[in-house]
Design an enzyme around this catalytic site. Sequence first.
Site, PDB file in Angstrom:
ATOM      1  N   SER A  41       0.854  -1.370  -0.031  1.00  0.00           N
ATOM      2  CA  SER A  41       0.325  -0.305  -0.009  1.00  0.00           C
ATOM      3  C   SER A  41       1.181   1.240   0.092  1.00  0.00           C
ATOM      4  CB  SER A  41      -1.228   0.092   1.496  1.00  0.00           C
ATOM      5  OG  SER A  41      -1.405   1.219   0.895  1.00  0.00           O
ATOM      6  N   THR A  78     -13.118  -0.958  -1.808  1.00  0.00           N
ATOM      7  CA  THR A  78     -13.272  -2.208  -1.778  1.00  0.00           C
ATOM      8  C   THR A  78     -14.211  -2.356  -1.189  1.00  0.00           C
ATOM      9  OG1 THR A  78     -11.019  -2.126  -1.033  1.00  0.00           O
ATOM     10  CG2 THR A  78     -10.978  -3.116  -2.982  1.00  0.00           C
ATOM     11  N   LYS A 104       2.406  -2.688   5.635  1.00  0.00           N
ATOM     12  CA  LYS A 104       2.750  -2.392   4.180  1.00  0.00           C
ATOM     13  C   LYS A 104       4.563  -2.299   3.696  1.00  0.00           C
ATOM     14  CE  LYS A 104      -1.064  -4.619   3.485  1.00  0.00           C
ATOM     15  NZ  LYS A 104      -1.006  -5.693   3.063  1.00  0.00           N
ATOM     16  N   TYR A 145      -1.767  -0.528   9.903  1.00  0.00           N
ATOM     17  CA  TYR A 145      -1.524  -1.218   8.741  1.00  0.00           C
ATOM     18  C   TYR A 145      -0.275  -1.306   8.090  1.00  0.00           C
ATOM     19  CZ  TYR A 145      -3.692  -2.659   4.195  1.00  0.00           C
ATOM     20  OH  TYR A 145      -3.822  -2.574   2.933  1.00  0.00           O
TER      21      TYR A 145
END
Length: 268
Positions: free
Chosen positions: A126, A185, A156, A152
């Site tokens: 990401s 998404t 990544k 997160y």
Amino acid sequence: MNLHLKTLSLMTWRSRFLEESFWSLEETAALAKQLPFKSPSENIFLHIMDLSDPKQIWKFVENFKQEHKLHVLINNAGCMVNKRALTEDGLEKNFATNTLGVYILTTGLIPVLEKEHDPRVITVSSGGMLVQKLNTNDLQSERTPFDGTMVYAQNKRQQVVLTEWWAQGHPAIHFSSMHPGWADTPGVRQAMPGFHTRFRDRLRSEAQGADTVLWLALSSAAAAQPSGQFFQDRKPVSTHLPLARTSSSPAEEEKLIEILEQLAQTFK
């Protein structure tokens, strides 16, 4: 884009800790049937595992080695859990899924990949990792205030470091990581509802987000690129922003590998 493959193995991740799974087994099976294969008789296998469960991943890897070949591995499954919580094994859930799970799955399948012609591994990272410097002192967020978005992003960053490390150690395999762009998404809608509401008119479609993944997996042009790079929109891009001071030392990167390997072997 036609897939010139005789066999496709779909390794889908089932979450035991998110409020709801984004894809049901029936939806995954239906999606597999829609893939543009040349012949409907070609084999599609659906494998289900929990990427946050190291023991389950090791078991899957051992079974897969005995029964299947592997040409391309795409590490796409991931999560963003916004409140710190632990798996049944006592692992922080984001780290267990996004970093340790990817490490075990990939390293476990490298011997299978190395047996084939033109093997590739693509890890979906990401652009959020650009704001993070590798931090090996608190991999499971035990000593710092917990921010799911930043955890997160750190995961990544770890994936990008792993990709570069694997590329150096396994020259027979083409490794790459990539940023799909911000796509509309289910994961974005659930994990980042405020972001989704604010930017939903500018988000990419799921197909647009998958474009570079498929290009890296299938095209000869991608295989001609040096292994270990980070891609966006089919082009290699820098893993660091100017003046961001997010570069890590070889010693820090080796420490990450050592910690992951020790943890991985604990659950083998």
